[in-house]
Write a protein that holds these residues in place. Structure first.
Motif, PDB file in Angstrom:
ATOM      1  N   ILE A  94      91.860  24.048  35.560  1.00  0.00           N
ATOM      2  CA  ILE A  94      90.461  24.420  35.353  1.00  0.00           C
ATOM      3  C   ILE A  94      89.901  24.632  36.745  1.00  0.00           C
ATOM      4  N   SER A  95      89.030  25.607  36.894  1.00  0.00           N
ATOM      5  CA  SER A  95      88.335  25.803  38.167  1.00  0.00           C
ATOM      6  C   SER A  95      87.063  26.606  37.929  1.00  0.00           C
ATOM      7  N   THR A  96      86.121  26.426  38.825  1.00  0.00           N
ATOM      8  CA  THR A  96      84.916  27.255  38.821  1.00  0.00           C
ATOM      9  C   THR A  96      85.142  28.505  39.657  1.00  0.00           C
ATOM     10  N   LYS A  97      86.277  28.573  40.319  1.00  0.00           N
ATOM     11  CA  LYS A  97      86.581  29.688  41.215  1.00  0.00           C
ATOM     12  C   LYS A  97      87.463  30.711  40.495  1.00  0.00           C
ATOM     13  N   GLY A  98      86.907  31.884  40.265  1.00  0.00           N
ATOM     14  CA  GLY A  98      87.605  32.917  39.517  1.00  0.00           C
ATOM     15  C   GLY A  98      88.932  33.329  40.117  1.00  0.00           C
ATOM     16  N   ASN A  99      88.997  33.440  41.446  1.00  0.00           N
ATOM     17  CA  ASN A  99      90.249  33.865  42.073  1.00  0.00           C
ATOM     18  C   ASN A  99      91.357  32.832  41.868  1.00  0.00           C
ATOM     19  N   ILE A 100      91.003  31.566  41.817  1.00  0.00           N
ATOM     20  CA  ILE A 100      91.984  30.496  41.589  1.00  0.00           C
ATOM     21  C   ILE A 100      92.510  30.580  40.153  1.00  0.00           C
ATOM     22  N   VAL A 101      91.603  30.769  39.203  1.00  0.00           N
ATOM     23  CA  VAL A 101      91.996  30.874  37.794  1.00  0.00           C
ATOM     24  C   VAL A 101      92.884  32.105  37.591  1.00  0.00           C
ATOM     25  N   LYS A 102      92.476  33.206  38.164  1.00  0.00           N
ATOM     26  CA  LYS A 102      93.264  34.448  38.025  1.00  0.00           C
ATOM     27  C   LYS A 102      94.681  34.246  38.555  1.00  0.00           C
ATOM     28  N   TYR A 103      94.803  33.624  39.711  1.00  0.00           N
ATOM     29  CA  TYR A 103      96.119  33.395  40.290  1.00  0.00           C
ATOM     30  C   TYR A 103      96.941  32.434  39.431  1.00  0.00           C
ATOM     31  N   ALA A 104      96.307  31.398  38.909  1.00  0.00           N
ATOM     32  CA  ALA A 104      97.031  30.442  38.066  1.00  0.00           C
ATOM     33  C   ALA A 104      97.664  31.157  36.870  1.00  0.00           C
ATOM     34  N   ILE A 118      73.076  27.226  33.942  1.00  0.00           N
ATOM     35  CA  ILE A 118      71.864  26.509  34.345  1.00  0.00           C
ATOM     36  C   ILE A 118      70.598  27.337  34.211  1.00  0.00           C
ATOM     37  N   ASP A 119      70.763  28.654  34.090  1.00  0.00           N
ATOM     38  CA  ASP A 119      69.595  29.518  33.942  1.00  0.00           C
ATOM     39  C   ASP A 119      70.053  30.887  33.434  1.00  0.00           C
ATOM     40  N   SER A 120      69.095  31.809  33.288  1.00  0.00           N
ATOM     41  CA  SER A 120      69.438  33.119  32.735  1.00  0.00           C
ATOM     42  C   SER A 120      70.354  33.922  33.658  1.00  0.00           C
ATOM     43  N   MET A 121      70.220  33.731  34.969  1.00  0.00           N
ATOM     44  CA  MET A 121      71.129  34.440  35.890  1.00  0.00           C
ATOM     45  C   MET A 121      72.566  33.979  35.705  1.00  0.00           C
ATOM     46  N   ALA A 122      72.757  32.675  35.558  1.00  0.00           N
ATOM     47  CA  ALA A 122      74.104  32.148  35.326  1.00  0.00           C
ATOM     48  C   ALA A 122      74.658  32.693  34.016  1.00  0.00           C
ATOM     49  N   MET A 123      73.815  32.773  33.032  1.00  0.00           N
ATOM     50  CA  MET A 123      74.224  33.313  31.728  1.00  0.00           C
ATOM     51  C   MET A 123      74.688  34.760  31.869  1.00  0.00           C
ATOM     52  N   GLU A 124      73.951  35.559  32.628  1.00  0.00           N
ATOM     53  CA  GLU A 124      74.306  36.969  32.824  1.00  0.00           C
ATOM     54  C   GLU A 124      75.598  37.125  33.621  1.00  0.00           C
ATOM     55  N   ASN A 125      75.888  36.165  34.504  1.00  0.00           N
ATOM     56  CA  ASN A 125      77.071  36.259  35.357  1.00  0.00           C
ATOM     57  C   ASN A 125      78.372  35.860  34.667  1.00  0.00           C
ATOM     58  N   VAL A 126      78.289  35.195  33.518  1.00  0.00           N
ATOM     59  CA  VAL A 126      79.505  34.747  32.839  1.00  0.00           C
ATOM     60  C   VAL A 126      80.439  35.919  32.567  1.00  0.00           C
ATOM     61  N   ASN A 127      79.930  36.996  32.008  1.00  0.00           N
ATOM     62  CA  ASN A 127      80.785  38.151  31.699  1.00  0.00           C
ATOM     63  C   ASN A 127      81.447  38.719  32.948  1.00  0.00           C
ATOM     64  N   LYS A 128      80.702  38.806  34.046  1.00  0.00           N
ATOM     65  CA  LYS A 128      81.277  39.320  35.301  1.00  0.00           C
ATOM     66  C   LYS A 128      82.387  38.412  35.807  1.00  0.00           C
ATOM     67  N   GLN A 129      82.127  37.119  35.795  1.00  0.00           N
ATOM     68  CA  GLN A 129      83.129  36.166  36.275  1.00  0.00           C
ATOM     69  C   GLN A 129      84.390  36.212  35.420  1.00  0.00           C
ATOM     70  N   VAL A 130      84.208  36.311  34.117  1.00  0.00           N
ATOM     71  CA  VAL A 130      85.354  36.350  33.210  1.00  0.00           C
ATOM     72  C   VAL A 130      86.162  37.624  33.412  1.00  0.00           C
ATOM     73  N   SER A 131      85.495  38.762  33.561  1.00  0.00           N
ATOM     74  CA  SER A 131      86.249  40.004  33.746  1.00  0.00           C
ATOM     75  C   SER A 131      87.008  40.006  35.075  1.00  0.00           C
ATOM     76  N   MET A 132      86.481  39.340  36.084  1.00  0.00           N
ATOM     77  CA  MET A 132      87.170  39.257  37.372  1.00  0.00           C
ATOM     78  C   MET A 132      88.333  38.260  37.328  1.00  0.00           C
TER      79      MET A 132
END
Length: 193
Positions: A94-104, A118-132
């Motif tokens: 598990i990691s909060t770092k997308g590059n670490i998860v991708k490599y794993a 934690i807020d609406s910006m974090a909510m909007e960023n979930v899709n971006k982080q997941v696609s990366m």
């Protein structure tokens, strides 16, 4: 175990046993090993003892998922994931770092991307982080937000774990009813329900 089979096994396990024990110390690890929980999130340890911690979990035929950001002595670099793959029998990270998860995922470990909503910006960023990151699963925190769980689940189309602040059985029921595939919790009493 081959990566694809390991991932399928985890999905089968959480379908049957949706409560994941998240352990913060050796005492909680011992407790978790005596429960029906089939997946253990390791939220403690260091480079000297992480292999031994994983070994205890594997000896009980449970899946061991290491929170890579919390293992003392590891850096937030892909070489840390190589270290875990080569020196432990962990099933994933598990990691909060997308590059670490991708490599794993690329090297054959289950990769779970943890997101703090934690807020609406974090909510909007979930899709971006997941696609990366291209994770196998996503964990969102806090896991006591049924409407947010429902929204994220409908957008991501990935297995979703709700974690954080899950402290009562009603929290587990609400998260699962909202679409979470599993919940992770440090509350020992919930591991035994």
């Amino acid at each position: 175990m081959a990566y694809k089979r390991m991932r399928e096994e985890m999905l089968e396990i959480i379908a049957e046993f949706p409560i994941i024990a998240a352990v913060k110390d050796e005492k909680e690890l011992k407790e978790s090993l005596m429960t029906d929980c089939k997946v253990i999130f390791i939220l403690f340890g260091n480079i000297c003892n992480i292999s031994e911690i994983v070994e205890k979990i594997k000896n009980k035929d449970k899946l061991a998922i290491i929170h890579a950001d919390l293992v003392q002595g590891l850096s937030a670099k892909i070489e840390a994931i190589d270290y875990l793959k080569l020196n432990t029998k962990a099933d994933g990270i598990i990691s909060t770092k997308g590059n670490i998860v991708k490599y794993a995922v690329e090297i054959g470990l289950i990769g779970i991307l943890r997101n703090f909503i934690i807020d609406s910006m974090a909510m909007e960023n979930v899709n971006k982080q997941v696609s990366m990151a291209n994770p196998d699963m996503v964990e969102i925190m806090p896991g006591i937000m049924p409407e947010i769980i429902e929204k994220i689940k409908s957008e991501l189309k990935l297995p979703l774990i709700a974690g954080g602040l899950i402290s009562e059985k009603k929290d587990v029921i609400a998260a699962l009813a909202a679409g979470a595939d599993a919940v992770s919790t440090t509350k020992i009493g919930l591991w035994k329900e």
